[in-house]
Design a protein around this motif. Structure first.
Motif, short mmCIF file in Angstrom:
data_model
loop_
_atom_site.label_atom_id
_atom_site.label_comp_id
_atom_site.label_asym_id
_atom_site.label_seq_id
_atom_site.Cartn_x
_atom_site.Cartn_y
_atom_site.Cartn_z
N MET A 1 -8.81 16.38 -16.60
CA MET A 1 -7.64 15.82 -17.24
C MET A 1 -6.80 15.11 -16.20
O MET A 1 -6.57 15.61 -15.12
CB MET A 1 -6.84 16.95 -17.90
N SER A 2 -6.33 13.92 -16.50
CA SER A 2 -5.51 13.20 -15.54
C SER A 2 -4.11 13.02 -16.11
O SER A 2 -3.90 13.01 -17.31
CB SER A 2 -6.12 11.84 -15.21
N SER A 3 -3.14 12.94 -15.22
CA SER A 3 -1.76 12.73 -15.63
C SER A 3 -1.19 11.59 -14.83
O SER A 3 -1.77 11.15 -13.85
CB SER A 3 -0.96 14.01 -15.43
N SER A 4 -0.04 11.12 -15.25
CA SER A 4 0.59 9.98 -14.60
C SER A 4 2.05 10.29 -14.32
O SER A 4 2.72 10.91 -15.13
CB SER A 4 0.47 8.76 -15.53
N ILE A 5 2.54 9.85 -13.17
CA ILE A 5 3.94 10.02 -12.81
C ILE A 5 4.51 8.63 -12.58
O ILE A 5 3.95 7.85 -11.81
CB ILE A 5 4.09 10.86 -11.52
N GLU A 6 5.60 8.30 -13.24
CA GLU A 6 6.22 6.99 -13.05
C GLU A 6 7.06 7.00 -11.77
O GLU A 6 7.85 7.91 -11.55
CB GLU A 6 7.13 6.65 -14.24
N MET A 7 6.90 5.99 -10.95
CA MET A 7 7.69 5.84 -9.74
C MET A 7 8.19 4.42 -9.76
O MET A 7 7.45 3.50 -9.43
CB MET A 7 6.81 6.10 -8.51
N SER A 8 9.43 4.20 -10.20
CA SER A 8 9.90 2.87 -10.52
C SER A 8 8.89 2.33 -11.51
O SER A 8 8.78 2.84 -12.60
CB SER A 8 10.03 2.02 -9.27
N THR A 9 8.10 1.31 -11.13
CA THR A 9 7.03 0.86 -12.00
C THR A 9 5.67 1.11 -11.37
O THR A 9 4.66 0.72 -11.92
CB THR A 9 7.18 -0.63 -12.35
N VAL A 10 5.64 1.77 -10.22
CA VAL A 10 4.38 2.12 -9.59
C VAL A 10 3.88 3.41 -10.22
O VAL A 10 4.64 4.36 -10.36
CB VAL A 10 4.53 2.31 -8.06
N GLN A 11 2.62 3.45 -10.58
CA GLN A 11 2.07 4.66 -11.17
C GLN A 11 1.22 5.40 -10.16
O GLN A 11 0.43 4.79 -9.45
CB GLN A 11 1.22 4.31 -12.39
N VAL A 12 1.40 6.71 -10.12
CA VAL A 12 0.59 7.60 -9.29
C VAL A 12 -0.21 8.45 -10.27
O VAL A 12 0.36 9.08 -11.14
CB VAL A 12 1.49 8.48 -8.39
N ASP A 32 2.59 -6.06 9.52
CA ASP A 32 2.18 -5.04 8.55
C ASP A 32 3.43 -4.42 7.94
O ASP A 32 4.30 -3.94 8.67
CB ASP A 32 1.37 -3.94 9.23
N GLU A 33 3.49 -4.43 6.59
CA GLU A 33 4.65 -3.84 5.93
C GLU A 33 4.42 -3.72 4.43
O GLU A 33 3.56 -4.40 3.87
CB GLU A 33 5.89 -4.70 6.15
N THR A 34 5.17 -2.81 3.81
CA THR A 34 5.24 -2.80 2.36
C THR A 34 6.30 -3.82 1.99
O THR A 34 7.27 -4.02 2.72
CB THR A 34 5.62 -1.41 1.82
N ALA A 35 6.08 -4.50 0.87
CA ALA A 35 6.98 -5.59 0.48
C ALA A 35 7.42 -5.45 -0.97
O ALA A 35 7.39 -6.40 -1.73
CB ALA A 35 6.30 -6.93 0.73
N GLY A 36 7.75 -4.23 -1.37
CA GLY A 36 8.21 -4.01 -2.73
C GLY A 36 7.07 -3.83 -3.70
O GLY A 36 6.02 -3.28 -3.36
N LEU A 37 7.29 -4.31 -4.91
CA LEU A 37 6.33 -4.13 -5.98
C LEU A 37 5.72 -5.45 -6.42
O LEU A 37 6.37 -6.50 -6.33
CB LEU A 37 7.00 -3.46 -7.18
N HIS A 38 4.51 -5.38 -6.90
CA HIS A 38 3.80 -6.51 -7.50
C HIS A 38 3.23 -5.97 -8.81
O HIS A 38 2.16 -5.37 -8.81
CB HIS A 38 2.71 -7.03 -6.57
N GLY A 39 3.97 -6.12 -9.90
CA GLY A 39 3.58 -5.48 -11.15
C GLY A 39 3.72 -3.98 -11.01
O GLY A 39 4.78 -3.49 -10.62
N ASP A 40 2.64 -3.25 -11.27
CA ASP A 40 2.69 -1.79 -11.12
C ASP A 40 2.08 -1.34 -9.79
O ASP A 40 1.80 -0.17 -9.59
CB ASP A 40 1.98 -1.09 -12.29
N ALA A 41 1.90 -2.29 -8.88
CA ALA A 41 1.28 -1.99 -7.59
C ALA A 41 2.28 -2.16 -6.45
O ALA A 41 3.25 -2.91 -6.57
CB ALA A 41 0.09 -2.92 -7.35
N ILE A 42 1.99 -1.49 -5.34
CA ILE A 42 2.78 -1.67 -4.13
C ILE A 42 2.24 -2.90 -3.41
O ILE A 42 1.05 -2.99 -3.14
CB ILE A 42 2.66 -0.44 -3.22
N LYS A 43 3.12 -3.85 -3.11
CA LYS A 43 2.69 -5.03 -2.36
C LYS A 43 2.67 -4.68 -0.88
O LYS A 43 3.64 -4.16 -0.34
CB LYS A 43 3.62 -6.21 -2.60
N VAL A 44 1.52 -4.94 -0.24
CA VAL A 44 1.34 -4.63 1.17
C VAL A 44 0.93 -5.89 1.91
O VAL A 44 -0.01 -6.57 1.50
CB VAL A 44 0.24 -3.55 1.38
N ARG A 45 1.65 -6.21 2.96
CA ARG A 45 1.30 -7.34 3.82
C ARG A 45 0.59 -6.79 5.05
O ARG A 45 1.10 -5.87 5.69
CB ARG A 45 2.54 -8.11 4.22
#
Length: 106
Positions: A1-12, A32-45
């Motif tokens: 069984m899987s569950s989801s936790i909302e983190m802003s709009t990023v899903q874990v 190298d850095e995180t750059a906020g969100l891209h949809g429901d994903a973390i944007k990483v440079r």
């Protein structure tokens, strides 16, 4: 069984013995850095190019350091040849991963 936790709009997501999250990778960045969100994903440079799997290896190294988790516990489970990727993390609870990711999104 899987569950989801909302983190802003990023899903874990919890799946079996792993916790998963999505990233959107921008290779050949200035640093190298995180750059906020891209949809429901973390944007990483990342500074590495998307050649010969270098960006994927660099992404695992980046999140290993960022999340303070051994590299062997991180796996790219989808999107190996795409900018959109899903990363699975073993040995961490969803709440802990959510907290660590949230710290780096601000």
């Amino acid at each position: 069984m899987s569950s989801s936790i909302e983190m802003s709009t990023v899903q874990v997501f919890e799946k079996a013995d792993s916790v998963c999250f999505r990233v959107h990778v921008q290779p050949r960045a200035a640093k190298d850095e995180t750059a906020g969100l891209h949809g429901d994903a973390i944007k990483v440079r990342l500074t590495s190019p998307a050649l010969e799997n270098r960006a994927n290896r660099h992404l695992v190294d980046f999140f290993s350091h960022l999340l303070e988790i051994p590299k062997k516990n991180l796996t790219i489970i989808s999107g190996q040849k795409s900018r959109q990727k899903t990363i699975a993390v073993k040995g961490i609870r969803a709440e802990v991963l959510q907290d660590r990711l949230t710290q780096h999104l601000v």
